[in-house]
Scaffold this motif. Structure first.
Motif, PDB file in Angstrom:
ATOM      1  N   LEU A  48     -19.280  85.210  32.774  1.00  0.00           N
ATOM      2  CA  LEU A  48     -20.100  85.047  31.359  1.00  0.00           C
ATOM      3  C   LEU A  48     -21.436  85.171  31.711  1.00  0.00           C
ATOM      4  O   LEU A  48     -22.614  84.950  30.971  1.00  0.00           O
ATOM      5  CB  LEU A  48     -19.909  83.600  31.257  1.00  0.00           C
ATOM      6  CG  LEU A  48     -18.604  82.893  30.677  1.00  0.00           C
ATOM      7  CD1 LEU A  48     -18.583  81.224  30.947  1.00  0.00           C
ATOM      8  CD2 LEU A  48     -18.970  83.039  29.126  1.00  0.00           C
ATOM      9  N   ASN A  49     -21.745  85.998  32.872  1.00  0.00           N
ATOM     10  CA  ASN A  49     -23.233  86.196  33.263  1.00  0.00           C
ATOM     11  C   ASN A  49     -24.199  84.928  33.538  1.00  0.00           C
ATOM     12  O   ASN A  49     -25.461  85.254  33.219  1.00  0.00           O
ATOM     13  CB  ASN A  49     -23.897  87.448  32.190  1.00  0.00           C
ATOM     14  CG  ASN A  49     -25.086  87.849  32.961  1.00  0.00           C
ATOM     15  OD1 ASN A  49     -24.967  88.410  34.079  1.00  0.00           O
ATOM     16  ND2 ASN A  49     -26.071  88.154  32.107  1.00  0.00           N
ATOM     17  N   PHE A  50     -23.663  84.025  33.561  1.00  0.00           N
ATOM     18  CA  PHE A  50     -24.478  82.671  33.795  1.00  0.00           C
ATOM     19  C   PHE A  50     -25.125  82.649  34.931  1.00  0.00           C
ATOM     20  O   PHE A  50     -26.104  82.350  35.240  1.00  0.00           O
ATOM     21  CB  PHE A  50     -23.785  81.318  33.748  1.00  0.00           C
ATOM     22  CG  PHE A  50     -23.149  80.997  32.489  1.00  0.00           C
ATOM     23  CD1 PHE A  50     -23.524  81.657  31.204  1.00  0.00           C
ATOM     24  CD2 PHE A  50     -22.230  80.071  32.196  1.00  0.00           C
ATOM     25  CE1 PHE A  50     -23.479  81.398  30.117  1.00  0.00           C
ATOM     26  CE2 PHE A  50     -22.002  79.756  30.822  1.00  0.00           C
ATOM     27  CZ  PHE A  50     -22.354  80.268  29.722  1.00  0.00           C
ATOM     28  N   LEU A  70     -24.707  90.931  26.434  1.00  0.00           N
ATOM     29  CA  LEU A  70     -24.666  90.497  24.949  1.00  0.00           C
ATOM     30  C   LEU A  70     -23.365  91.052  24.546  1.00  0.00           C
ATOM     31  O   LEU A  70     -22.657  90.717  23.610  1.00  0.00           O
ATOM     32  CB  LEU A  70     -25.811  90.923  24.319  1.00  0.00           C
ATOM     33  CG  LEU A  70     -27.000  90.189  24.599  1.00  0.00           C
ATOM     34  CD1 LEU A  70     -28.359  90.559  23.841  1.00  0.00           C
ATOM     35  CD2 LEU A  70     -26.845  88.549  24.416  1.00  0.00           C
ATOM     36  N   LYS A  73     -20.017  89.418  25.678  1.00  0.00           N
ATOM     37  CA  LYS A  73     -19.804  88.093  24.949  1.00  0.00           C
ATOM     38  C   LYS A  73     -19.352  88.181  23.465  1.00  0.00           C
ATOM     39  O   LYS A  73     -18.798  87.195  23.178  1.00  0.00           O
ATOM     40  CB  LYS A  73     -21.430  87.367  25.283  1.00  0.00           C
ATOM     41  CG  LYS A  73     -21.292  86.757  26.707  1.00  0.00           C
ATOM     42  CD  LYS A  73     -22.956  86.098  26.576  1.00  0.00           C
ATOM     43  CE  LYS A  73     -23.118  85.777  27.990  1.00  0.00           C
ATOM     44  NZ  LYS A  73     -24.341  85.432  28.323  1.00  0.00           N
ATOM     45  N   GLN A  74     -19.753  89.414  22.800  1.00  0.00           N
ATOM     46  CA  GLN A  74     -19.137  89.532  21.589  1.00  0.00           C
ATOM     47  C   GLN A  74     -17.692  89.470  21.563  1.00  0.00           C
ATOM     48  O   GLN A  74     -17.098  89.215  20.596  1.00  0.00           O
ATOM     49  CB  GLN A  74     -19.675  90.943  21.061  1.00  0.00           C
ATOM     50  CG  GLN A  74     -20.965  90.813  20.722  1.00  0.00           C
ATOM     51  CD  GLN A  74     -21.669  89.638  19.874  1.00  0.00           C
ATOM     52  OE1 GLN A  74     -20.901  89.658  18.856  1.00  0.00           O
ATOM     53  NE2 GLN A  74     -22.620  89.124  20.308  1.00  0.00           N
ATOM     54  N   TYR A  78     -15.238  81.137  25.074  1.00  0.00           N
ATOM     55  CA  TYR A  78     -15.402  80.352  26.431  1.00  0.00           C
ATOM     56  C   TYR A  78     -15.023  78.880  26.203  1.00  0.00           C
ATOM     57  O   TYR A  78     -15.901  78.130  25.020  1.00  0.00           O
ATOM     58  CB  TYR A  78     -16.632  80.403  27.094  1.00  0.00           C
ATOM     59  CG  TYR A  78     -17.176  79.618  28.060  1.00  0.00           C
ATOM     60  CD1 TYR A  78     -16.265  79.263  29.217  1.00  0.00           C
ATOM     61  CD2 TYR A  78     -18.287  78.861  27.937  1.00  0.00           C
ATOM     62  CE1 TYR A  78     -16.716  78.353  30.271  1.00  0.00           C
ATOM     63  CE2 TYR A  78     -18.650  77.843  28.890  1.00  0.00           C
ATOM     64  CZ  TYR A  78     -17.816  77.743  30.039  1.00  0.00           C
ATOM     65  OH  TYR A  78     -18.413  76.636  31.013  1.00  0.00           O
ATOM     66  N   LEU A 101     -23.025  82.447  14.547  1.00  0.00           N
ATOM     67  CA  LEU A 101     -23.609  83.191  15.875  1.00  0.00           C
ATOM     68  C   LEU A 101     -23.003  84.393  16.430  1.00  0.00           C
ATOM     69  O   LEU A 101     -23.563  85.302  16.685  1.00  0.00           O
ATOM     70  CB  LEU A 101     -23.667  82.062  17.041  1.00  0.00           C
ATOM     71  CG  LEU A 101     -24.665  80.977  16.918  1.00  0.00           C
ATOM     72  CD1 LEU A 101     -24.628  80.125  18.216  1.00  0.00           C
ATOM     73  CD2 LEU A 101     -26.114  81.467  16.581  1.00  0.00           C
ATOM     74  N   ARG A 148     -13.194  83.683  16.118  1.00  0.00           N
ATOM     75  CA  ARG A 148     -13.884  85.062  16.463  1.00  0.00           C
ATOM     76  C   ARG A 148     -13.175  86.200  16.840  1.00  0.00           C
ATOM     77  O   ARG A 148     -13.822  87.140  17.093  1.00  0.00           O
ATOM     78  CB  ARG A 148     -14.924  84.543  17.805  1.00  0.00           C
ATOM     79  CG  ARG A 148     -16.072  83.535  17.467  1.00  0.00           C
ATOM     80  CD  ARG A 148     -16.821  83.370  18.690  1.00  0.00           C
ATOM     81  NE  ARG A 148     -17.420  84.668  19.030  1.00  0.00           N
ATOM     82  CZ  ARG A 148     -18.368  84.804  20.095  1.00  0.00           C
ATOM     83  NH1 ARG A 148     -18.747  83.675  20.686  1.00  0.00           N
ATOM     84  NH2 ARG A 148     -18.695  86.135  20.254  1.00  0.00           N
TER      85      ARG A 148
END
Lengths: 233, 478
Positions: A48-50, A70, A73-74, A78, A101, A148
Motif C-alpha cells: 500500500l506504500n504506507f 497512485l 492504488k487505482q 484494501y 475517490l 471499484r
C-alpha cells in the motif's frame, strides 16, 4: 499480478520483513499465516506504500508500488482488520464517497444493489454506519472492492472478530471475486479460513516466509501441525 | 469530480450532522447578531446625540448676541466627533478617545467624555463588537471545527482507507480546508453583506470616505484571516498524533495570538516609549508659552519685540498711531506662538504614539490577529490615526476661527476699546460650522502595509507548509 523481490523492511536493528519473494497471480488467494509481529501486516503496508522498503521491491501488475503508488492504488482495494468508515454517513453514502475517490460514479440504486449483493441487509443501506456491526462494515468494504472493479485485494485479518456466519459470507464473497480473476493477498490467523478459501498458503515467522505451498496439497490437520511447529520453534 | 471537491463535500455533510459544530456556529451567529444589533443601536444613539448637541451649540454660537470678538473667542464652541458608520462593526479606539472638545482662544483643550469612563469594568475590558467576535471568537470556532480534521481520521483508521484509494494527503488536506472555509464563508458572507446594507442605510453626512471599498476590503481581509486559521488548524491536526494534542496546540496558539502577545507588546511598547503624564504635558506647554521655546524669551519680551518691529515698520511712535488695533495683532501673535509651542509638544506626543504603533506593526508580522485588528480599525476609521486626523482638523478649525476674531478686532476696533466694540450675527455666521471627513482609504492603507504583508506572508507560508508536509508525510502510524 502481485510480486515481491527480496522485499525487506528494517526499523533500526529490528527486521520486520526479510527478503520476501512472493508472486500472486490472477485468481489466486494467497493467505499469509503467522503470529503477531511475523511480518504479515508489514507486507500489506508495503504494497500500500504506507511504508517504504529498506531494500527490494514490490510490484502490482508490473508497476513498482514505491515509485508509482497512485497508479497501483487505482487497481487495488484494501480491507483492514476493522474497516472503519465515516460513522455519520450511511453505508450508501460511504460507498458513494469512496467510489467517487476511485473515479467510479454509480447511481444510488446501483450502489444499493452492490451493497445488497455484498450481503448488507437492505434495512441498513441507508442507516448511518455508527449503527453497523463490524461484519456489516466489512461487507461495505467488499462492496467497495466490487464497485471499484479492483484487480487486487489486500486483506489484513478481515474476518478477525466476525461471527462464523459473517465469516463464511465473507469467504463466499472472496471466492466470487476470485472467479472474476481478482488476485488476493490476505493476512490471517484463521487456519480454517486459509485452507477453505485460499489457493496458496504462506507461513511467516519473524519477518521470514518459512513455508509456501498450495492449499490443495495439505489437509487441515497437516496445516495445523505445520503451523504449530513453526510457532513453537 | 476533483478529489478535493469530493472530500470537501463529505466534510461539509459530516460537519452539518455533528451537533457540536452546529451549536458553535449558532453561538457565533447569535453573537454576531447581538454585536451588530448593539453596534447599530449604539451608533444611532450616539449619532443622534452628537447631531443634537452640535445643532444646539451652533444655535448658541449664532444667538450669542452682539459682543467683542475676543469675548466670542472665549465664549468658544464645542466640536463633537462624528461616529463613522463602520464603527458599528469595529468600535476600535472610539471608546477610549474623547467624543467632544471645547474650542476657545489661547488653549488647546483635551477631548472629553470618553465612553469607557462611563462603563463598568467588564465592558472596559472589551466591548462585544462584531469585529471582536470575528477576530477572537471565530478562530475558536475554526479550532473546534478543524482540530480533529486529521487526528480523527487517524484515530478511526479512515485515513489509511482514504490513502489506499490512491488519494494523496495533499488532496485530503485541501479538501478539508475547502470544506471548513466554505462553512465559515456561509457565516461571514451574509454578515458582511448585512454590514454593507446597514452602512448605506444608516450613513449620515458622509463622514467616512470610500465606504464601499472599505467594506469590500474588510470582507476580503477577514476572509484571508479565516482562511489562515483554517489552514493552520488543519496543519496542526495533520502533524498531531491525537486529537487532544492538536486541540491543546491550537488553543495555545490562540491564547498567544489573541491575549498574551498583544498585552505583552502593549506593555513593552509603553515601557520602551513612555508617554508623559497629562500633568507634565500641560505644564510643559504652559512653561514654553510663558518662557519661550528656548526658555529665554518670555511673553513680555516677545510682545515688546513685536511692538518695536511694528512701530519701526509703520514709522510711528506709539501703538495708538498704528493703522490697526495693536491689541488684535498682539493677540494673534500670542496665539500663533502658542500654536507653535503646542505643535512642538503635540508632535513629540505623536512621535511616541507612532513609535508604539510601529512596534505593534512589526510584531503583527508574527501575529496575524494583531495584523487583522489594526487593519480592521484602520478601515473602519476608528484607529489612532483617524483620531489624530480628527484632532488635527479640529485644531486647524480652531486656529482659523480664532484668527478671524483677532483679525476683526485688529482691523475694526481701536486700541484700548474693548467693551465699546462689538460684532454680531454676520460675524458669527461667517464662522462656518465644522465638517469632518475621514482620510481617504489610500492614506489608511499606506499606514498598514506591514499588517497586509503579515497576513499575506502567513497565508503563503502556511500554504507552502501544508503542501510540503502532506507530500513528506507517510501513513505508517495512521
Amino acid at each position: 499480478m502481485l510480486k515481491t523481490n527480496g522485499l525487506t523492511k528494517k526499523y533500526g536493528a529490528f527486521t520486520a520483513l526479510n527478503a520476501l519473494d512472493l508472486e500472486i497471480k490472477e485468481g489466486d488467494i494467497f493467505c499469509l499465516l503467522g503470529a503477531n509481529g511475523a511480518g504479515k501486516s508489514t507486507t500489506i503496508n508495503l504494497f500500500l506504500n504506507f511504508i517504504e522498503p529498506t531494500s527490494g521491491s514490490a510490484t502490482i501488475n508490473g508497476i513498482d508500488v514505491t515509485k508509482h503508488p497512485l497508479e497501483t492504488k487505482q487497481i487495488l482495494s484494501y480491507i483492514p482488520e476493522n474497516l472503519m468508515l465515516y460513522p455519520n454517513l450511511t453505508g450508501l453514502e460511504n460507498l458513494d464517497f469512496f467510489c467517487g475517490l476511485g473515479g467510479k460514479n454509480y447511481a444510488k440504486a446501483e450502489l444499493g444493489v452492490l451493497l445488497e449483493q455484498s450481503g448488507l441487509q437492505i434495512d441498513f443501506i441507508n442507516k448511518r454506519v455508527q449503527n453497523y456491526s463490524k461484519g456489516m462494515r466489512q461487507k461495505v468494504g467488499i462492496a467497495l472492492a466490487r464497485a471499484r472493479e479492483a484487480k487486487v485485494l489486500l486483506l489484513d485479518e478481515p474476518t478477525s472478530g466476525l461471527d462464523p456466519k459473517a465469516s463464511n459470507e465473507f469467504s463466499e464473497l472472496l471466492l466470487e471475486m476470485k472467479a472474476k480473476g481478482v488476485a488476493t493477498l490476505m493476512a490471517t490467523h484463521d487456519l480454517f479460513r486459509a485452507k477453505d478459501t485460499g489457493t496458496h498458503i504462506g507461513i511467516m515467522k519473524e519477518g521470514v516466509l518459512v513455508e509456501k505451498f498450495e492449499s490443495k496439497d495439505v489437509n487441515f490437520q497437516d496445516l495445523e501441525k505445520l503451523y504449530l511447529k513453526h510457532m513453537h520453534n | 469530480m476533483k478529489t478535493y471537491i469530493l472530500i470537501a463535500k463529505k466534510e461539509i455533510k459530516i460537519a452539518l450532522r455533528e451537533k457540536l459544530v452546529l451549536a458553535l456556529s449558532s453561538i457565533i451567529l447569535v453573537l454576531l447578531g447581538i454585536s451588530l444589533f448593539t453596534g447599530v443601536i449604539s451608533y444611532q444613539q450616539q449619532q443622534k446625540a452628537i447631531t443634537k448637541a452640535q445643532d444646539e451649540k451652533r444655535k448658541e454660537w449664532l444667538e450669542q448676541g452682539d459682543k467683542h470678538p475676543h469675548i466670542a473667542a472665549h465664549f468658544g464652541t464645542f466640536i463633537f466627533k462624528p461616529k463613522t458608520v463602520l464603527s458599528l462593526f469595529d468600535f476600535g479606539l472610539d471608546t477610549y478617545t474623547g467624543t467632544s472638545v471645547y474650542l476657545e482662544a489661547h488653549y488647546q483643550h483635551q477631548f472629553m467624555f470618553r465612553p469607557a469612563q462611563d462603563h463598568n469594568s467588564m465592558i472596559r475590558f472589551g466591548e462585544l463588537s462584531s469585529a471582536l467576535v470575528l477576530q477572537i471568537l471565530m478562530p475558536l470556532l475554526i479550532i473546534f471545527l478543524a482540530y480533529a480534521s486529521f487526528t480523527k481520521e487517524k484515530e478511526r483508521g479512515t485515513l489509511r482507507l482514504l490513502n489506499s484509494q490512491g488519494v494523496t494527503l495533499t488532496s485530503i488536506a485541501w479538501g478539508k480546508v475547502m470544506a471548513y472555509f466554505i462553512i465559515l464563508l456561509t457565516i461571514l458572507t451574509p454578515f458582511i453583506l448585512g454590514i454593507l446594507l446597514l452602512s448605506y442605510w444608516l450613513k449620515t453626512p458622509d463622514t467616512i470616505t470610500d465606504l464601499g471599498m472599505r467594506i469590500g476590503l474588510l470582507g476580503t481581509t477577514y476572509m484571508a484571516y479565516i482562511f489562515l486559521f483554517v489552514v493552520l488548524s488543519v496543519l496542526v491536526s495533520l502533524k498531531s498524533s491525537v486529537s487532544r494534542n492538536a486541540l491543546l496546540t491550537l488553543l495555545t496558539c490562540w491564547i498567544l495570538f489573541t491575549i498574551i502577545i498583544p498585552k505583552t507588546m502593549a506593555n513593552f511598547g509603553e515601557s520602551l516609549y513612555p508617554l508623559p503624564s497629562m500633568k507634565i504635558y500641560k505644564e510643559g506647554i504652559l512653561k514654553d508659552k510663558e518662557n519661550g521655546l528656548d526658555g529665554k524669551t518670555p511673553k513680555a519680551v516677545r510682545m515688546a519685540k513685536l511692538e518695536k518691529e511694528l512701530l519701526k515698520k509703520y514709522k510711528v511712535d506709539s501703538v495708538q498711531q498704528l493703522p490697526f488695533n495693536f491689541e488684535g495683532v498682539s493677540m494673534q501673535a500670542g496665539e500663533e506662538y502658542g500654536d507653535k509651542v503646542y505643535d512642538v509638544h503635540w508632535g513629540r506626543l505623536l512621535n511616541i504614539f507612532n513609535k508604539q504603533n510601529k512596534l505593534g506593526s512589526y510584531v503583527s508580522l508574527f501575529n496575524p490577529y494583531m495584523a487583522l485588528r489594526n487593519i480592521s480599525m484602520g478601515l473602519s476609521a476608528t484607529d489612532l490615526s483617524a483620531s489624530v486626523d480628527f484632532q488635527k482638523k479640529v485644531e486647524n478649525y480652531r486656529r482659523i476661527f480664532i484668527k478671524k476674531m483677532n483679525n476683526d478686532m485688529a482691523q475694526n476696533s481701536n486700541y484700548g476699546e474693548f467693551y465699546e466694540y462689538s460684532v454680531g450675527l454676520d460675524m458669527w455666521k461667517s464662522v462656518e460650522d465644522f465638517k469632518y471627513k475621514t482620510p481617504s482609504i489610500y492614506s489608511t492603507l499606506k499606514k498598514y502595509v506591514l499588517e497586509f504583508v503579515s497576513l499575506f506572508s502567513w497565508i503563503i507560508l502556511l500554504i507552502l507548509l501544508l503542501n510540503y508536509i502532506t507530500r513528506k508525510t507517510k501513513l505508517n502510524n495512521g
